[in-house]
Write a protein that holds these residues in place. Structure first.
Motif, mmCIF file in Angstrom:
data_model
loop_
_atom_site.group_PDB
_atom_site.id
_atom_site.type_symbol
_atom_site.label_atom_id
_atom_site.label_comp_id
_atom_site.label_asym_id
_atom_site.label_seq_id
_atom_site.Cartn_x
_atom_site.Cartn_y
_atom_site.Cartn_z
ATOM 1 N N GLN A 113 11.474 -2.804 -4.294
ATOM 2 C CA GLN A 113 10.365 -2.816 -3.344
ATOM 3 C C GLN A 113 9.586 -4.124 -3.437
ATOM 4 O OE1 GLN A 113 7.535 0.382 -3.842
ATOM 5 N NE2 GLN A 113 6.381 -0.165 -1.999
ATOM 6 N N GLU A 117 9.230 -6.787 -0.397
ATOM 7 C CA GLU A 117 7.892 -7.160 0.074
ATOM 8 C C GLU A 117 7.699 -8.669 -0.004
ATOM 9 O OE1 GLU A 117 5.520 -5.564 1.516
ATOM 10 O OE2 GLU A 117 6.141 -3.481 1.274
ATOM 11 N N GLU A 211 7.596 6.200 2.253
ATOM 12 C CA GLU A 211 8.239 6.081 3.565
ATOM 13 C C GLU A 211 7.219 6.234 4.686
ATOM 14 O OE1 GLU A 211 11.446 5.620 6.306
ATOM 15 O OE2 GLU A 211 11.040 5.029 4.245
ATOM 16 N N ASN A 214 5.413 2.986 5.294
ATOM 17 C CA ASN A 214 6.274 2.060 6.023
ATOM 18 C C ASN A 214 6.323 2.399 7.511
ATOM 19 O OD1 ASN A 214 8.447 0.018 6.337
ATOM 20 N ND2 ASN A 214 9.721 1.821 6.661
ATOM 21 N N ASN A 218 5.087 0.069 10.578
ATOM 22 C CA ASN A 218 6.221 -0.643 11.173
ATOM 23 C C ASN A 218 7.018 0.180 12.173
ATOM 24 O OD1 ASN A 218 6.050 -3.140 9.435
ATOM 25 N ND2 ASN A 218 6.307 -1.588 7.848
#
Length: 267
Positions: A113, A117, A211, A214, A218
């Motif tokens: 992760q 990122e 999740e 995210n 996005n």
């Protein structure tokens, strides 16, 4: 003070080698495939898959591929103040630390992760990365101080964790996890908590909320759609879990994310 400098992923690089030098920054190395050979303060160290190597700033180190073949590893470089170094046991000394995290798959996902990122210029990236690094250091410090568990218990916990990683959007029941290792539900919860420090259900929620964050930032999915997609068929329950995990409601998180995009992100 804690500052993330950079994150790297070395994927089977032929003739990989670093020259002997004194490093001016703290380094975490997680080996995910093969073996890698280091010389640190004049002492040889072989790190293999599943090993975490901590190199505090000030050590002299060189590295190269092991004779057995190529390797893959994540590397995190970071600065920290004296207060952080004093709080984390493996940063207090002047030498390297090598150990195997019990919760390897979770640790690997944290490294992954951070790597993603650092490569994607998304809103909240610097904020999220710092939080992940803090969580990772705390997780590793806790594991470092805990007594070792038996290989069989580790195997059981890893099997449960892998199942959760593959089915976290589904309605997972404790009985299902117990059947994986052919043990009672109570024993399953107890052994997973002993190895990882938390319950299987808490880990399931963590995967879902990661999740959800995210998707909120996005995607154009609505909050109710995200809730259903992640297996929360009661949206109010999703709100409660999300706020418990992040300190924000889903709507607050989404709004703040859009504002940060408009203002150019964190300074």
């Amino acid at each position: 003070m804690l500052v993330l400098h950079s994150v790297h992923f070395d994927k089977e690089i032929p003739h990989w080698r670093t020259l002997m030098e004194e490093i001016r920054i703290n380094v975490l190395v997680l080996v995910t495939l093969g073996k890698v050979k280091y010389t640190v303060n004049g002492q040889p160290i072989i790190a293999e898959r599943g090993d975490l190597l901590v190199l505090p700033k000030g050590v002299r180190r060189a590295g190269e591929n092991d004779e057995s073949g190529l390797h893959q590893k994540y590397t995190i470089l970071f600065h920290c103040g004296a207060d952080v170094a004093e709080a984390i046991p493996f940063l207090r000394g002047n030498g390297p630390t090598l150990f195997k995290p019990r919760n390897f798959e979770t640790v690997r996902r944290k490294f992954e992760q951070l790597f993603l990122e650092s490569r994607e210029a998304k809103s909240y990236s610097s904020f999220i990365s710092l939080g992940v690094l803090q969580e990772l250091l705390g997780m590793l410090a806790r594991e470092f101080e805990q007594p070792e568990v038996s290989p069989m218990k580790m195997k059981y916990a890893q099997k449960i964790q892998q199942y959760l990683l593959e089915h976290y959007r589904e309605q997972v029941q404790i009985n299902e996890l117990a059947s994986l290792i052919r043990r009672s539900p109570n024993y399953t919860i107890s052994i997973y908590r002993e190895v990882t420090g938390h319950s299987p259900i808490r880990y399931l929620h963590q995967l879902r909320i990661i999740e959800a964050c995210n998707l909120l930032l996005n995607s154009d999915m609505s909050i109710s759609s995200i809730s259903s997609y992640l297996g929360y068929y009661d949206t109010s329950y999703f709100f409660r879990i999300f706020k418990k995990q992040t300190s924000y409601s889903p709507s607050e998180f989404a709004v703040n994310g859009r504002l940060m995009e408009q203002s150019g992100g964190f300074v």
